[in-house]
Design an enzyme around this catalytic site. Structure first.
Site, short mmCIF file in Angstrom:
data_model
loop_
_atom_site.label_atom_id
_atom_site.label_comp_id
_atom_site.label_asym_id
_atom_site.label_seq_id
_atom_site.Cartn_x
_atom_site.Cartn_y
_atom_site.Cartn_z
N CYS A 83 26.89 43.42 41.56
CA CYS A 83 27.84 44.46 41.12
C CYS A 83 27.17 45.82 40.94
CB CYS A 83 28.51 44.04 39.83
SG CYS A 83 29.31 42.45 39.92
N CYS A 207 39.56 41.34 31.26
CA CYS A 207 38.82 41.21 32.53
C CYS A 207 39.05 42.41 33.44
CB CYS A 207 39.29 39.97 33.30
SG CYS A 207 39.17 38.43 32.40
N SER A 208 38.05 42.74 34.24
CA SER A 208 38.26 43.69 35.33
C SER A 208 38.95 42.92 36.46
CB SER A 208 36.92 44.26 35.82
OG SER A 208 36.07 43.22 36.25
N ILE A 210 40.03 41.89 40.51
CA ILE A 210 39.52 41.81 41.89
C ILE A 210 40.08 43.04 42.62
CG2 ILE A 210 39.55 40.42 44.00
CD1 ILE A 210 38.22 38.99 41.55
N LYS A 333 37.62 48.07 33.98
CA LYS A 333 38.80 47.38 33.46
C LYS A 333 40.09 47.92 34.05
CE LYS A 333 41.56 44.90 31.48
NZ LYS A 333 42.30 45.10 32.72
N HIS A 337 37.25 47.30 39.91
CA HIS A 337 35.85 46.93 40.15
C HIS A 337 35.66 46.38 41.57
CE1 HIS A 337 31.85 45.56 39.60
NE2 HIS A 337 32.08 44.43 38.97
#
Ligand code: COA
Length: 390
Positions: A83, A207-208, A210, A333, A337
């Site tokens: 990442c 969560c971030s 997809i 977020k 991402h």
């Protein structure tokens, strides 16, 4: 030592992109950056692509993008640091221009994660923990890894799920002000608490997502920068660190040694006081892949003592007007991402902020003219901390 200078930036809207190909989104970001820098494709002598791939159809993105941009014949490569691939790509380009091996380099971070079903993508990311010991034996995915960090942090420091939710509330607020962000809706602590559990204590809104998207920079040396622009932003330092891929070998699950090492190096080279970095930094873009990750970042970067990070966001000290505004673009977020693009997208935001050219409602008062990016790869495997200044 001479710094590298960013002379042009470009970024696509992040999200679920179904109407443009991999090369087309890379082109969109690159074209914007070239126009911003006033550089044409003949002027670019090196292309560095931050990309992880695996979920998308292009296995060799650098050559595909080079050809689509018409950069044929010049050097190109893909750089991977999970990442943090985007930040690793920036480092390669910065080193190339400061060493004189390149005059004008282009960095593109690009990812089309939604080319595969989410379940496959979650598995592929999970394999990037420690494949043999952790994925194969226990099936750990990234939400599960960060749930272990969150659980450990909450047990030891007494933070609550509602405290972590404050990170999502802040980042969705800034996402709502950023036309390039994936999620534009604001959320409340209650919304986060009511979203479904992904891996306890982390819920969907911790969560971030997809994400698909691309971001680009044009980079040259400090000495050449003003030949192109009146508003160069200099990359004063890039600190790097590498941790273990195996979390059973970590001393604790409360922070990342790799980040602390990268921060020390970045601060030393840029002349930032590591005991109070937020006094010299106008804003920070940090790697909030999960809400707990942003809290850990505050502490690893030295903005607060360990165990106090969750209070910082609860007291709104990481909003604009607080001691250090964090993730003014919505962060991972809410902005999204797209893994290989993330570090480049952070750089785009700090460059716009330091030029005082961010969207008006989220423009920071950049009185010191200094900003920080913090980009983590894996579960703390790779860390890149960079200091930018005008
Ligand atoms: N935040 C807010 N909303 C989200 C979201 C997120 N992170 N992820 C998905 N959504 C929304 C989608 O927009 C969709 O909304 P819609 O029904 O209105 O269209 C809905 O939730 C379902 O989306 P879907 O993609 O089916 O969700 P999912 O349950 O399959 O995946 C996660 C959700 C959290 C598991 C997935 O986003 C994930 O794994 N995120 C972490 C990615 C990661 O690990 N990155 C690397 C970190 S270093």
């Amino acid at each position: 030592m001479e710094s590298a200078a960013v002379i042009g930036v470009g970024i696509t809207r992040y999200g679920r992109i179904t109407d443009r190909s991999f090369a087309e989104i890379a082109f969109e970001a690159a074209w914007e950056a070239m126009r911003d820098a006033g550089v044409d494709r003949e002027g670019v002598d090196l292309l560095v692509v931050g990309n992880v791939g695996g979920w998308s159809s292009e296995p060799l993105p650098a050559v595909t993008i080079s050809e689509y941009l018409g950069l044929d014949g010049n050097g190109s490569m893909r750089v991977e640091a999970a990442c943090a691939s985007g930040s690793a790509a920036i480092k390669v380009a910065a080193d190339a221009v400061t060493s004189g091996q390149s005059e004008v380099a282009m960095v593109i971070g690009v990812e089309r994660m939604n080319e595969s079903p989410v379940t496959n993508v979650v598995e592929l990311i999970g394999r990037a923990g420690n494949y043999f010991w952790e994925f194969e034996n226990f099936g750990l995915t990234f939400p599960a890894y960060y749930a272990l960090y969150a659980n450990s942090y909450m047990q030891i420091y007494g933070a609550k799920e509602e405290d972590l939710a404050e990170v999502a509330v802040k980042n969705h607020y800034y996402g709502s002000l950023n036309p390039k962000a994936y999620f534009r809706q604001r959320v409340t602590v209650d919304d986060v608490m009511k979203s479904r559990y992904v891996a306890w204590p982390l819920k969907l809104l911790d969560c971030s997502p997809i994400t698909d998207g691309a971001a680009a920079l044009i980079v040259t040396s400090e000495g050449k920068a003003r030949e192109f622009t009146d508003t160069p932003v200099y990359i004063r330092s890039i600190g790097t660190g590498t941790g273990t891929s195996n979390i059973s070998r970590r001393d604790d699950l409360l922070g990342f040694d790799a980040v602390r090492k990268a921060a020390r190096e970045a601060y030393r080279r840029a002349g930032i006081d590591p005991s109070r970095p937020h006094r010299q930094i106008d804003l920070a873009l940090v790697h909030d892949c999960f809400t707990i990750a942003e809290v850990m970042a505050y502490e690893d970067l030295g903005f607060v003592r360990r165990g106090e990070g969750y209070m910082l966001v609860k007291e709104h000290q990481t909003y604009i007007g607080g001691i250090v505004p964090v993730n003014t673009d919505g962060g991972l977020k809410a902005k999204g991402h797209p893994i290989g693009a993330t570090g480049v997208g952070m750089a785009v935001e700090v460059v716009k902020q330091l030029r005082r050219a961010a969207d008006p409602q989220r423009q920071v008062d950049v009185r010191n003219g200094v900003a920080l990016t913090h980009n983590v790869g894996g579960t703390g495997h790779y860390a890149y901390v960079a200091i930018y200044s005008i």
